[in-house]
Every structure is written in C-alpha cells, then in structure tokens.
Design a protein around this motif. Structure first.
Motif, short mmCIF file in Angstrom:
data_model
loop_
_atom_site.label_atom_id
_atom_site.label_comp_id
_atom_site.label_asym_id
_atom_site.label_seq_id
_atom_site.Cartn_x
_atom_site.Cartn_y
_atom_site.Cartn_z
N MET A 189 11.72 75.98 -0.05
CA MET A 189 10.63 76.49 -1.37
C MET A 189 10.24 75.36 -1.82
SD MET A 189 12.35 80.40 -2.34
CE MET A 189 10.93 80.55 -4.37
N LEU A 190 11.97 74.27 -1.26
CA LEU A 190 11.78 72.59 -2.61
C LEU A 190 10.38 72.08 -2.34
CD1 LEU A 190 15.36 71.62 -3.00
CD2 LEU A 190 13.60 72.25 -4.92
N THR A 191 10.24 72.56 -1.06
CA THR A 191 9.01 72.03 -0.10
C THR A 191 7.77 71.39 -1.11
OG1 THR A 191 9.89 72.55 2.31
CG2 THR A 191 7.45 71.57 2.22
N LEU A 192 7.52 72.53 -1.78
CA LEU A 192 6.02 72.57 -3.03
C LEU A 192 6.15 71.30 -4.10
CD1 LEU A 192 2.75 72.76 -3.04
CD2 LEU A 192 4.05 75.58 -3.72
N PRO A 193 7.24 72.40 -4.67
CA PRO A 193 7.31 71.39 -5.91
C PRO A 193 7.58 70.07 -5.64
CG PRO A 193 9.83 72.32 -5.54
CD PRO A 193 8.75 73.45 -4.64
N LEU A 194 7.98 69.47 -4.55
CA LEU A 194 8.26 67.70 -4.10
C LEU A 194 6.92 67.18 -2.77
CD1 LEU A 194 12.09 68.08 -2.71
CD2 LEU A 194 11.55 67.26 -4.60
N ALA A 195 6.72 68.03 -2.59
CA ALA A 195 5.50 67.78 -2.49
C ALA A 195 4.03 67.56 -3.29
CB ALA A 195 4.65 68.26 -1.25
N TRP A 196 4.61 68.40 -4.62
CA TRP A 196 3.32 67.92 -5.22
C TRP A 196 4.05 66.73 -6.09
CZ3 TRP A 196 4.83 68.72 -11.28
CH2 TRP A 196 3.82 68.05 -12.03
N LEU A 197 5.40 66.42 -6.56
CA LEU A 197 6.06 65.44 -7.41
C LEU A 197 5.49 64.24 -7.14
CD1 LEU A 197 9.15 66.70 -8.00
CD2 LEU A 197 7.38 66.37 -9.97
N ALA A 198 5.46 63.95 -5.05
CA ALA A 198 5.23 63.08 -4.19
C ALA A 198 3.15 62.61 -4.65
CB ALA A 198 5.29 63.15 -2.83
N ILE A 199 2.76 64.24 -4.87
CA ILE A 199 0.90 63.56 -4.82
C ILE A 199 0.88 63.39 -6.15
CG2 ILE A 199 -1.25 64.75 -4.83
CD1 ILE A 199 -0.53 66.30 -2.39
N ARG A 200 1.37 63.30 -8.02
CA ARG A 200 1.56 63.41 -8.71
C ARG A 200 1.87 61.88 -8.99
NH1 ARG A 200 1.44 66.30 -13.41
NH2 ARG A 200 1.11 65.14 -15.49
N HIS A 201 2.50 61.12 -8.27
CA HIS A 201 3.29 59.67 -8.69
C HIS A 201 2.77 58.84 -7.75
CE1 HIS A 201 6.41 62.09 -10.79
NE2 HIS A 201 6.81 61.10 -11.49
#
Length: 234
Positions: free
Chosen positions: A141-153
């Motif tokens: 489940m961490l995949t989605l928020p971590l991917a969002w953070l990566a794209i956000r940055h």
C-alpha cells in the motif's frame, strides 16, 4: 498507479505515458505465465508435506519453487531486457516513448518477486498469516503514496516503476524473514540456493547476451535470435 499517472500526466499531452505503463504490465504478465504454472504445481506438495508434519520436505520444496520460478522468469526476462527496444518495435511498429523502460522495470519486479514465491506458499501452508499479510499488505500500500511523492517532487513517469520495484524488493525480503520466523525457513539456505545462484545466472546470461549484441552491427532479427540463444546457453 495507472490513475496516478493519468492524473499527473494528462493523457492529451502525454499519451505515451499510459500506453507505456500498459505495455510494461502486459509484457510482465505474459512473461510470468510459465513460472506461475510451476509455482501452482509445487503448491499441493508443499501444503501436503506440512500437513503430514514433514517440515523439512516442505521447506526443501519451497526453496526449489523459489529457485526454479526465478529461473523460468529469467529465460524470458534477460533477452527481453537486452532487446526491449527492438522487440517492441517488431511488436508495435512505433512503440511509445518510455515503453522499453517500463518493460525493463516490470520484468525486474517480476524476477525479484519470484525469488521468494516458495516462501509465500510455505507461510500459507503453516497457517499463521495475520501478521505476515498485514506487513506485506502495508508495504504494498505504500507504493501509491511514495509514487505520488516522487512525482510531486518532480520525478518523471518512470519513477512509479522504480518505487514499485523498491516495494516489491522489500516485500520479497519480508517474505524470507517471515518464513524464517513462522516456519523455520533458513535465511542462509535461501541466500545460497536461491539468491546467489540466481545472481550468478543473471550475471552470466546478461554478459553473454551483451557480448552477442556487441558482435552485431545493430538491432536485427538475427541478433535477437542470437541473444536469446546466448542467454539460454549461459
């Protein structure tokens, strides 16, 4: 992840992003068919051995499932990783940008996942899966928020695949650790008989395929066939 990519990279402006993600997922799904069939064949024996109280046989079979499952994925993954651009061109004519990158990362995720597929079956046969499933589910489940953070940055579309590879690697290692704790699967045995052997095979076949590629002038069907033959022999 597909929804995240669509929201972050408008399909009207970046049509290649969603297409590349779909192609990578499809290639990985087709490549794991043989390996998945092997794991399915091992599952009844692993479960039956545990039911008979033969824990040592169950662990041996689990180790074999992980080893051979990863080997079968490598049969397809290594030549595909080396010749991804040419294979996609043969298949699609004009593949979308990033398609080869997505395919390579999806295949890497598949290999890493298969390294502990036997441990997954062994833990299920043992029966105590609550903590195990909670931990692995949390990592996934961490995949989605971590991917969002990566794209956000400011990371590019391929960052979602790198994040997925990281979480799949964590889950694979977590399976090995939990199998050790729950059913007594030896981590050193897994390291020697699965991880080390797969690493040696991967290095040997990768170098052989790369060497074959260096002998040819450019991408071509003969080179693709030679790369497949070289990696299989290695």
């Amino acid at each position: 992840l597909a929804v995240l990519l669509n929201k972050s990279f408008n399909p009207l402006e970046f049509p290649h992003v969603n297409a590349a993600y779909g192609i990578g997922s499809q290639v990985a799904a087709q490549s794991q068919t043989l390996s998945a069939a092997l794991v399915t064949a091992f599952t009844p024996e692993i479960t039956a051995a545990e039911g008979r109280g033969d824990r040592q046989r169950m662990l041996r079979q689990a180790t074999r499932a992980s080893k051979y499952g990863a080997y079968l994925v490598l049969l397809f993954a290594v030549p595909l990783v080396l010749e991804a651009d040419y294979v996609l061109k043969l298949w699609l004519g004009q593949p979308p940008r990033l398609a080869a990158t997505f395919c390579r990362l999806a295949l890497a995720m598949l290999v890493v996942d298969k390294l502990t597929c036997g441990q997954m079956v062994a833990v299920a046969a043992g029966g105590r899966v609550a903590g195990y499933q909670a931990m692995l589910g949390g990592l996934q489940m961490l995949t989605l928020p971590l991917a969002w953070l990566a794209i956000r940055h400011g990371a590019g579309p391929a960052s979602v695949m790198w994040v997925s590879l990281a979480t799949v690697s964590a889950c694979s290692l977590g399976r090995a650790v939990w199998a050790h704790g729950l059913v007594g699967a030896s981590l050193p045995v897994w390291g020697r008989q699965v991880l080390a052997r797969i690493a040696v095979t991967l290095a040997g076949s990768g170098l052989a395929g790369w060497g074959v590629m260096r002998l040819f002038g450019g991408p071509s069907l003969p080179r693709l066939l030679a790369v497949c033959g070289g990696t299989l022999l290695a």
